[in-house]
Design a protein around this motif. Structure first.
Motif, PDB file in Angstrom:
ATOM      1  N   GLU A   1      51.310  -4.211 -37.588  1.00 62.11           N
ATOM      2  CA  GLU A   1      50.705  -3.273 -38.344  1.00 62.11           C
ATOM      3  C   GLU A   1      51.297  -2.037 -38.890  1.00 62.11           C
ATOM      4  O   GLU A   1      51.106  -1.526 -39.799  1.00 62.11           O
ATOM      5  CB  GLU A   1      49.430  -2.895 -37.362  1.00 62.11           C
ATOM      6  N   GLY A   2      52.317  -1.769 -37.827  1.00 62.52           N
ATOM      7  CA  GLY A   2      53.282  -0.571 -38.336  1.00 62.52           C
ATOM      8  C   GLY A   2      54.200  -0.954 -39.558  1.00 62.52           C
ATOM      9  O   GLY A   2      54.004  -0.016 -40.622  1.00 62.52           O
ATOM     10  N   LEU A   3      54.440  -2.087 -39.829  1.00 63.29           N
ATOM     11  CA  LEU A   3      55.268  -2.345 -40.980  1.00 63.29           C
ATOM     12  C   LEU A   3      54.337  -2.300 -42.171  1.00 63.29           C
ATOM     13  O   LEU A   3      54.587  -2.063 -43.341  1.00 63.29           O
ATOM     14  CB  LEU A   3      55.559  -3.818 -40.791  1.00 63.29           C
ATOM     15  N   LYS A   4      53.008  -2.883 -41.901  1.00 64.39           N
ATOM     16  CA  LYS A   4      52.109  -3.052 -42.878  1.00 64.39           C
ATOM     17  C   LYS A   4      51.666  -1.352 -43.526  1.00 64.39           C
ATOM     18  O   LYS A   4      51.504  -1.157 -44.475  1.00 64.39           O
ATOM     19  CB  LYS A   4      50.548  -3.396 -42.316  1.00 64.39           C
ATOM     20  N   VAL A   5      51.683  -0.671 -42.504  1.00 66.70           N
ATOM     21  CA  VAL A   5      51.196   0.944 -42.767  1.00 66.70           C
ATOM     22  C   VAL A   5      52.483   1.442 -43.545  1.00 66.70           C
ATOM     23  O   VAL A   5      52.493   2.138 -44.570  1.00 66.70           O
ATOM     24  CB  VAL A   5      51.137   1.763 -41.467  1.00 66.70           C
ATOM     25  N   TRP A   6      53.604   1.174 -42.969  1.00 72.11           N
ATOM     26  CA  TRP A   6      54.882   1.494 -43.737  1.00 72.11           C
ATOM     27  C   TRP A   6      54.954   1.205 -45.182  1.00 72.11           C
ATOM     28  O   TRP A   6      55.257   2.070 -46.038  1.00 72.11           O
ATOM     29  CB  TRP A   6      56.274   1.367 -42.779  1.00 72.11           C
ATOM     30  N   LEU A   7      54.844  -0.157 -45.501  1.00 73.42           N
ATOM     31  CA  LEU A   7      54.916  -0.807 -46.754  1.00 73.42           C
ATOM     32  C   LEU A   7      53.772  -0.398 -47.578  1.00 73.42           C
ATOM     33  O   LEU A   7      54.259  -0.037 -48.807  1.00 73.42           O
ATOM     34  CB  LEU A   7      55.098  -2.436 -46.580  1.00 73.42           C
ATOM     35  N   GLY A   8      52.561  -0.112 -47.137  1.00 79.63           N
ATOM     36  CA  GLY A   8      51.521   0.114 -47.934  1.00 79.63           C
ATOM     37  C   GLY A   8      51.267   1.554 -48.439  1.00 79.63           C
ATOM     38  O   GLY A   8      50.857   1.900 -49.165  1.00 79.63           O
ATOM     39  N   ILE A   9      51.795   2.506 -47.354  1.00 82.99           N
ATOM     40  CA  ILE A   9      51.599   3.891 -47.546  1.00 82.99           C
ATOM     41  C   ILE A   9      52.796   4.804 -47.529  1.00 82.99           C
ATOM     42  O   ILE A   9      52.862   5.634 -48.372  1.00 82.99           O
ATOM     43  CB  ILE A   9      50.816   4.397 -46.208  1.00 82.99           C
ATOM     44  N   MET A  10      53.965   4.345 -46.856  1.00 86.09           N
ATOM     45  CA  MET A  10      55.178   5.150 -46.903  1.00 86.09           C
ATOM     46  C   MET A  10      56.147   5.002 -47.773  1.00 86.09           C
ATOM     47  O   MET A  10      56.737   5.576 -48.411  1.00 86.09           O
ATOM     48  CB  MET A  10      55.651   5.266 -45.403  1.00 86.09           C
ATOM     49  N   LEU A  11      56.415   3.571 -47.982  1.00 89.49           N
ATOM     50  CA  LEU A  11      57.418   2.935 -49.086  1.00 89.49           C
ATOM     51  C   LEU A  11      56.917   3.741 -50.336  1.00 89.49           C
ATOM     52  O   LEU A  11      57.697   4.058 -51.419  1.00 89.49           O
ATOM     53  CB  LEU A  11      57.397   1.678 -49.285  1.00 89.49           C
ATOM     54  N   PRO A  12      55.632   3.672 -50.942  1.00 85.49           N
ATOM     55  CA  PRO A  12      55.329   4.252 -52.231  1.00 85.49           C
ATOM     56  C   PRO A  12      55.571   5.693 -52.461  1.00 85.49           C
ATOM     57  O   PRO A  12      55.795   6.156 -53.585  1.00 85.49           O
ATOM     58  CB  PRO A  12      53.789   3.928 -52.456  1.00 85.49           C
ATOM     59  N   VAL A  13      55.669   6.555 -51.225  1.00 83.36           N
ATOM     60  CA  VAL A  13      55.917   7.907 -51.274  1.00 83.36           C
ATOM     61  C   VAL A  13      57.473   8.360 -50.989  1.00 83.36           C
ATOM     62  O   VAL A  13      57.807   9.399 -50.765  1.00 83.36           O
ATOM     63  CB  VAL A  13      54.739   8.716 -50.653  1.00 83.36           C
ATOM     64  N   LEU A  14      58.106   7.248 -50.769  1.00 81.01           N
ATOM     65  CA  LEU A  14      59.438   7.380 -50.205  1.00 81.01           C
ATOM     66  C   LEU A  14      60.412   8.348 -51.238  1.00 81.01           C
ATOM     67  O   LEU A  14      61.066   8.988 -50.701  1.00 81.01           O
ATOM     68  CB  LEU A  14      60.278   5.968 -50.104  1.00 81.01           C
ATOM     69  N   GLY A  15      59.970   8.321 -52.391  1.00 79.21           N
ATOM     70  CA  GLY A  15      60.685   9.245 -53.465  1.00 79.21           C
ATOM     71  C   GLY A  15      60.416  10.826 -53.576  1.00 79.21           C
ATOM     72  O   GLY A  15      60.671  11.579 -54.139  1.00 79.21           O
TER      73      GLY A  15
ATOM     74  N   ALA B   1      63.021  -9.417 -43.581  1.00 77.95           N
ATOM     75  CA  ALA B   1      62.815 -10.008 -44.939  1.00 77.95           C
ATOM     76  C   ALA B   1      63.250 -11.408 -45.079  1.00 77.95           C
ATOM     77  O   ALA B   1      62.499 -12.421 -45.250  1.00 77.95           O
ATOM     78  CB  ALA B   1      63.706  -9.235 -45.966  1.00 77.95           C
ATOM     79  N   PHE B   2      64.283 -11.942 -44.128  1.00 79.44           N
ATOM     80  CA  PHE B   2      64.587 -13.267 -44.312  1.00 79.44           C
ATOM     81  C   PHE B   2      63.909 -14.277 -43.622  1.00 79.44           C
ATOM     82  O   PHE B   2      63.683 -15.175 -43.561  1.00 79.44           O
ATOM     83  CB  PHE B   2      66.161 -13.405 -44.170  1.00 79.44           C
ATOM     84  N   GLY B   3      63.514 -13.465 -42.137  1.00 75.34           N
ATOM     85  CA  GLY B   3      62.280 -14.160 -41.665  1.00 75.34           C
ATOM     86  C   GLY B   3      62.956 -15.187 -40.660  1.00 75.34           C
ATOM     87  O   GLY B   3      64.208 -15.319 -40.362  1.00 75.34           O
ATOM     88  N   ALA B   4      61.927 -16.070 -40.245  1.00 77.36           N
ATOM     89  CA  ALA B   4      62.153 -16.942 -39.184  1.00 77.36           C
ATOM     90  C   ALA B   4      62.950 -18.285 -39.672  1.00 77.36           C
ATOM     91  O   ALA B   4      63.737 -19.120 -39.078  1.00 77.36           O
ATOM     92  CB  ALA B   4      60.919 -17.551 -38.364  1.00 77.36           C
ATOM     93  N   LYS B   5      62.788 -18.566 -41.196  1.00 79.72           N
ATOM     94  CA  LYS B   5      63.363 -19.679 -41.602  1.00 79.72           C
ATOM     95  C   LYS B   5      64.019 -19.234 -42.834  1.00 79.72           C
ATOM     96  O   LYS B   5      63.516 -19.632 -43.950  1.00 79.72           O
ATOM     97  CB  LYS B   5      62.359 -20.807 -41.988  1.00 79.72           C
ATOM     98  N   PRO B   6      65.149 -18.605 -42.911  1.00 79.88           N
ATOM     99  CA  PRO B   6      65.875 -18.183 -44.299  1.00 79.88           C
ATOM    100  C   PRO B   6      66.316 -19.255 -44.774  1.00 79.88           C
ATOM    101  O   PRO B   6      66.745 -19.318 -46.202  1.00 79.88           O
ATOM    102  CB  PRO B   6      66.948 -17.539 -43.343  1.00 79.88           C
ATOM    103  N   GLU B   7      66.380 -20.665 -44.178  1.00 76.74           N
ATOM    104  CA  GLU B   7      66.893 -22.055 -45.180  1.00 76.74           C
ATOM    105  C   GLU B   7      66.062 -22.332 -46.004  1.00 76.74           C
ATOM    106  O   GLU B   7      66.213 -23.095 -46.876  1.00 76.74           O
ATOM    107  CB  GLU B   7      67.249 -22.862 -44.067  1.00 76.74           C
TER     108      GLU B   7
ATOM    109  N   GLY C   1      57.609  -8.965 -36.565  1.00 77.20           N
ATOM    110  CA  GLY C   1      57.533  -8.391 -37.989  1.00 77.20           C
ATOM    111  C   GLY C   1      57.625  -9.498 -39.141  1.00 77.20           C
ATOM    112  O   GLY C   1      57.725  -9.213 -40.232  1.00 77.20           O
ATOM    113  N   PHE C   2      58.127 -10.795 -38.719  1.00 78.46           N
ATOM    114  CA  PHE C   2      58.650 -11.745 -39.733  1.00 78.46           C
ATOM    115  C   PHE C   2      57.196 -12.007 -40.679  1.00 78.46           C
ATOM    116  O   PHE C   2      55.969 -12.044 -40.195  1.00 78.46           O
ATOM    117  CB  PHE C   2      59.029 -13.258 -38.993  1.00 78.46           C
TER     118      PHE C   2
END
Length: 413
Positions: free
Chosen positions: A155-169, A236-242, A194-195
């Motif tokens: 949920e923390g990553l969801k918040v960061w990607l949805g709210i904080m990444l858009p305002v990173l600039g 980002a690459f997750g549990a199965k990068p292959e 977080g995968f």
């Protein structure tokens, strides 16, 4: 705080409004905020632990809060919104209240129901945009939503990607966004939870922020983000990068221009090598993109040459088909461009060298035949000197057989 008085007020609220739990929790928040006065601090509470002020709440008070929230589970989403919007209203007052009561309620709610914070992120993104010139309000919203992450990495990553990444600039919000991500990944060292959260769409803006110079981040924030980048890459690459890396390959390749910064180029080439090593589908993607990315492919081909000795046998085998395909394409491109093309020439030279290395030394047939001829000549000469003529046909057959096997055994394959 007089807990008996608080309990009395809550009992009264529940008796007067027995069917309206929304009133109960609002009365709780108002009471706490009125009684827990403290000097107003910065909206991020940056000088305190991540669970402040809830960390100061006594066990008895936590029990009272938890019990009431349990009875009011059907209205907790509305209560969460109420706390945030009331805090924003208080920020308009001079002087406003300290907001600790509302903060405690937000933390208590998200401690057990972190998904409430991510139920409607789009709405809060609009709140941020509408208050962009009011950093204190924006930071208050970011702080409130971010509390979900300390209970649940997903949920923390969801918040960061949805709210904080858009305002990173945005200059006034970037420091908190990067600091929150740092704290989130520190609190949750086990990244497996977080995968699946970060895909190419989110990953590559992060890569650009971390490595591209002269972007909207200050050098210190960019350095901080660069330190976090390896963990973001794992997520980002997750549990199965292959099975996933081929979807990242196009964006890595398109960024690997000769003019890109050295640090970024190194990361891109390393990442593309990783894609080719782990996900065989990356070779097919590269073949499709080759003609439109010749300069980038030239860099990658030369990188593969430089790292040839450390590459695996599996990668070399998979690479062979791709390089042969490129060789044919290079010849076609060269025939269409009689005046020459430096990118095509560079790619072709790298392909030829890679093919040469793939062939290796091969089986030394010529050396073997030469040694056999020398052996036969020596045998004949010895026989003639010994007997005055050639007498050793039988010995020649057996001697050749034995000597040949000895020579084969001693050859440096």
């Amino acid at each position: 705080l007089d807990l008996a008085d608080l309990q009395k007020e809550l009992d009264k609220s529940q008796s007067v409004f027995p069917e309206n739990p929304s009133v109960w929790v609002k009365d709780l928040a108002s009471y706490l905020n009125y009684k827990l006065q403290a000097p107003r601090s910065d909206p991020m509470l940056s000088q305190h632990p991540h669970d402040y002020p809830y960390s100061l709440v006594s066990r008895e008070l936590r029990s009272i809060i938890r019990t009431l929230l349990g009875r009011s589970s059907s209205v907790l989403e509305l209560f969460f919104d109420h706390c945030i919007y009331t805090m924003l209203q208080e920020l308009d007052k001079t002087p406003g209240e300290s907001l600790h009561g509302y903060r405690i309620c937000i933390q208590a709610v998200l401690l057990h129901r972190p998904r409430i914070a991510t139920a409607n992120l789009g709405k809060y993104l609009e709140v941020l945009r509408s208050h962009q010139n009011r950093p204190a309000k924006c930071l208050t919203v970011l702080w409130a939503l971010g509390q979900a992450g300390f209970a649940d990495l997903h949920e923390g990553l969801k918040v960061w990607l949805g709210i904080m990444l858009p305002v990173l600039g945005i200059k006034s919000l970037s420091p908190y966004a990067v600091a929150y991500l740092d704290r989130l990944l520190t609190i949750h060292p086990n990244l497996t939870k977080g995968f699946g959260m970060i895909g190419p769409k989110d990953f590559f803006p992060l890569l650009d922020f971390a490595f591209m110079p002269n972007n909207s981040l200050t050098p210190s924030l960019q350095e901080q983000l660069r330190r976090l980048y390896p963990r973001l890459k794992v997520l980002a690459f997750g549990a199965k990068p292959e099975t996933a890396l081929h979807s990242y390959f196009p964006s890595f390749l398109s960024r690997a221009t000769p003019s890109c910064p050295p640090g970024m180029r190194k990361e891109l080439l390393t990442s593309m090598s990783q894609c080719l090593s782990l996900d065989p589908l990356s070779f097919g993607v590269w073949r499709q993109l080759y003609t439109k990315h010749l300069s980038q492919s030239s860099l990658l081909l030369n990188h593969l040459l430089e790292s040839w000795d450390s590459s695996s046998k599996k990668v070399r085998q998979s690479l062979q088909e791709t390089i042969r395909s490129f060789k044919v394409t290079n010849e076609e491109l060269a025939s269409r461009r009689p005046n020459g093309d430096c990118d095509v020439a560079a790619c072709d030279a790298a392909c030829k060298e890679l093919l040469r290395r793939m062939k290796g030394r091969g089986f030394p047939w010529s050396r073997l035949l030469l040694l056999l001829l020398v052996l036969v000549a020596g045998f004949l000469l010895h026989d003639v000197r010994t007997h005055g003529s050639f007498q050793g046909e039988a010995r020649l057959r057996s001697g050749l057989g034995t000597a040949s096997w000895l020579l084969l055994w001693e050859l440096p394959w």
